[in-house]
Design a protein around this motif. Structure first.
Motif, PDB file in Angstrom:
ATOM      1  N   TRP A   1       0.390  -1.342   0.174  1.00 39.09           N
ATOM      2  CA  TRP A   1       0.301  -0.107   0.133  1.00 39.09           C
ATOM      3  C   TRP A   1       1.061   1.627   0.520  1.00 39.09           C
ATOM      4  O   TRP A   1      -0.024   2.604  -0.660  1.00 39.09           O
ATOM      5  N   ARG A   2       2.475   0.918   0.120  1.00 39.41           N
ATOM      6  CA  ARG A   2       3.006   2.311   0.396  1.00 39.41           C
ATOM      7  C   ARG A   2       3.322   2.874  -0.784  1.00 39.41           C
ATOM      8  O   ARG A   2       3.708   3.945  -0.826  1.00 39.41           O
ATOM      9  N   ASP A   3       3.419   2.279  -1.587  1.00 31.70           N
ATOM     10  CA  ASP A   3       3.546   2.434  -3.338  1.00 31.70           C
ATOM     11  C   ASP A   3       2.672   3.259  -3.774  1.00 31.70           C
ATOM     12  O   ASP A   3       4.159   4.378  -4.252  1.00 31.70           O
ATOM     13  N   ASP A   4       1.672   3.532  -3.434  1.00 34.74           N
ATOM     14  CA  ASP A   4       1.046   4.648  -4.297  1.00 34.74           C
ATOM     15  C   ASP A   4       0.944   5.571  -3.465  1.00 34.74           C
ATOM     16  O   ASP A   4       0.118   6.115  -4.406  1.00 34.74           O
ATOM     17  N   ILE A   5       1.232   6.006  -2.162  1.00 30.41           N
ATOM     18  CA  ILE A   5       2.029   7.289  -2.043  1.00 30.41           C
ATOM     19  C   ILE A   5       2.848   8.241  -2.426  1.00 30.41           C
ATOM     20  O   ILE A   5       4.045   7.879  -2.677  1.00 30.41           O
ATOM     21  N   PRO A   6       2.610   9.736  -3.321  1.00 26.29           N
ATOM     22  CA  PRO A   6       2.952  10.475  -3.499  1.00 26.29           C
ATOM     23  C   PRO A   6       3.927  10.383  -2.370  1.00 26.29           C
ATOM     24  O   PRO A   6       3.877  10.969  -1.410  1.00 26.29           O
ATOM     25  N   PHE A   7       5.273  10.983  -2.554  1.00 26.18           N
ATOM     26  CA  PHE A   7       6.323  11.520  -2.375  1.00 26.18           C
ATOM     27  C   PHE A   7       6.559  13.097  -1.248  1.00 26.18           C
ATOM     28  O   PHE A   7       5.305  14.285  -2.188  1.00 26.18           O
ATOM     29  N   GLU A   8       6.344  12.849  -0.103  1.00 28.80           N
ATOM     30  CA  GLU A   8       6.085  14.144   0.970  1.00 28.80           C
ATOM     31  C   GLU A   8       5.037  14.740   0.353  1.00 28.80           C
ATOM     32  O   GLU A   8       5.135  16.084   0.371  1.00 28.80           O
ATOM     33  N   THR A   9       3.440  13.803   0.409  1.00 31.43           N
ATOM     34  CA  THR A   9       1.781  14.882   0.542  1.00 31.43           C
ATOM     35  C   THR A   9       1.420  13.812   1.333  1.00 31.43           C
ATOM     36  O   THR A   9       1.409  13.207   1.280  1.00 31.43           O
ATOM     37  N   PRO A  10       0.825  15.138   2.541  1.00 30.31           N
ATOM     38  CA  PRO A  10       0.425  14.472   4.047  1.00 30.31           C
ATOM     39  C   PRO A  10      -1.197  13.881   3.215  1.00 30.31           C
ATOM     40  O   PRO A  10      -1.889  14.294   1.855  1.00 30.31           O
ATOM     41  N   THR A  11      -1.486  12.625   3.682  1.00 32.13           N
ATOM     42  CA  THR A  11      -2.990  12.033   2.933  1.00 32.13           C
ATOM     43  C   THR A  11      -3.111  11.557   4.430  1.00 32.13           C
ATOM     44  O   THR A  11      -2.500  10.878   4.685  1.00 32.13           O
ATOM     45  N   LEU A  12      -4.329  11.403   4.389  1.00 32.81           N
ATOM     46  CA  LEU A  12      -4.636  10.947   5.308  1.00 32.81           C
ATOM     47  C   LEU A  12      -4.949   9.186   5.619  1.00 32.81           C
ATOM     48  O   LEU A  12      -5.427   9.213   4.444  1.00 32.81           O
TER      49      LEU A  12
ATOM     50  N   ARG B   1      11.362  11.163   1.330  1.00 31.94           N
ATOM     51  CA  ARG B   1      12.938  10.047   0.616  1.00 31.94           C
ATOM     52  C   ARG B   1      13.420   9.709   1.508  1.00 31.94           C
ATOM     53  O   ARG B   1      13.867  10.111   2.513  1.00 31.94           O
ATOM     54  N   HIS B   2      14.431   8.704   1.379  1.00 32.76           N
ATOM     55  CA  HIS B   2      15.859   7.613   1.701  1.00 32.76           C
ATOM     56  C   HIS B   2      16.678   7.970   0.512  1.00 32.76           C
ATOM     57  O   HIS B   2      16.850   7.228   0.019  1.00 32.76           O
ATOM     58  N   PRO B   3      17.607   8.173   1.300  1.00 29.70           N
ATOM     59  CA  PRO B   3      19.324   7.997   0.257  1.00 29.70           C
ATOM     60  C   PRO B   3      19.529   6.716  -0.442  1.00 29.70           C
ATOM     61  O   PRO B   3      19.661   6.170  -1.634  1.00 29.70           O
ATOM     62  N   ASN B   4      19.490   5.732   0.954  1.00 27.70           N
ATOM     63  CA  ASN B   4      19.421   4.553   0.713  1.00 27.70           C
ATOM     64  C   ASN B   4      18.184   3.641  -0.053  1.00 27.70           C
ATOM     65  O   ASN B   4      18.936   2.579  -0.780  1.00 27.70           O
ATOM     66  N   GLN B   5      17.058   4.211   0.060  1.00 23.11           N
ATOM     67  CA  GLN B   5      15.793   3.062   0.226  1.00 23.11           C
ATOM     68  C   GLN B   5      15.016   3.605  -1.235  1.00 23.11           C
ATOM     69  O   GLN B   5      14.142   4.525  -1.220  1.00 23.11           O
ATOM     70  N   HIS B   6      15.014   3.036  -2.438  1.00 22.48           N
ATOM     71  CA  HIS B   6      14.593   3.905  -3.071  1.00 22.48           C
ATOM     72  C   HIS B   6      12.639   4.380  -2.971  1.00 22.48           C
ATOM     73  O   HIS B   6      12.403   4.984  -3.421  1.00 22.48           O
ATOM     74  N   ALA B   7      12.305   3.773  -2.653  1.00 26.83           N
ATOM     75  CA  ALA B   7      10.452   3.255  -1.665  1.00 26.83           C
ATOM     76  C   ALA B   7      10.356   4.585  -0.692  1.00 26.83           C
ATOM     77  O   ALA B   7       9.306   4.903  -0.463  1.00 26.83           O
ATOM     78  N   GLY B   8      11.316   4.437  -0.190  1.00 33.80           N
ATOM     79  CA  GLY B   8      11.782   5.924   1.018  1.00 33.80           C
ATOM     80  C   GLY B   8      10.465   5.218   2.621  1.00 33.80           C
ATOM     81  O   GLY B   8      10.661   3.908   2.495  1.00 33.80           O
ATOM     82  N   TYR B   9      10.014   6.307   3.431  1.00 37.16           N
ATOM     83  CA  TYR B   9      10.251   5.468   4.068  1.00 37.16           C
ATOM     84  C   TYR B   9       8.689   6.259   5.148  1.00 37.16           C
ATOM     85  O   TYR B   9       8.945   7.876   3.769  1.00 37.16           O
TER      86      TYR B   9
END
Length: 134
Positions: free
Chosen positions: A9-20, A53-61
């Motif tokens: 489910w985390r793959d569909d979340i855009p980076f740096e955008t707050p989502t409920l 975004r995370h420098p070592n994980q392309h999927a972020g956290y």
């Protein structure tokens, strides 16, 4: 061996955008990552998920934030639109055709060994089996 991340489910979340959080995934109440473990759990309708975004994980956290600590979405700076630059047309350069290798018109096909099916040398001897080919 190629290691790939699994899809969830985390793959569909855009980076740096707050989502409920309630819109992303159902579950139990959770805590704000800034408030810490000592704070009371909040309902998912009161928490915001932000994928960083995370420098070592392309999927972020992903971190959960309450309304008080929710980061603002990053917006790209707006740049003024510049007028198009008119340029004079360039003259086409005369390109020389690449030099062609001369082809000998009197070149006869070389002899082939009937046993090995390889081209024999100028001496007429097959390099594979040693047979003399005329």
């Amino acid at each position: 061996m190629k290691v790939t991340a699994s899809s969830d489910w985390r793959d569909d979340i855009p980076f740096e955008t707050p989502t409920l959080v309630a819109d992303l995934v159902p579950g139990e109440p959770a805590r704000c990552s800034v408030c810490g473990a000592a704070s009371a759990p909040l309902a998912r309708t009161e928490l915001w998920a932000v994928k960083h975004r995370h420098p070592n994980q392309h999927a972020g956290y992903i971190r959960f934030y309450c309304l008080l600590h929710r980061p603002e979405p990053r917006r790209a700076p707006v740049e003024p639109i510049a007028a198009p630059v008119r340029r004079a047309p360039r003259a086409r350069a005369e390109s020389a055709a690449p030099a062609r290798r001369p082809v000998s018109l009197d070149a006869a096909p070389r002899a082939m060994c009937p046993d090995c099916f390889v081209e024999v040398s100028a001496t007429g001897e097959c390099g594979m089996c040693g047979r003399q080919v005329a």
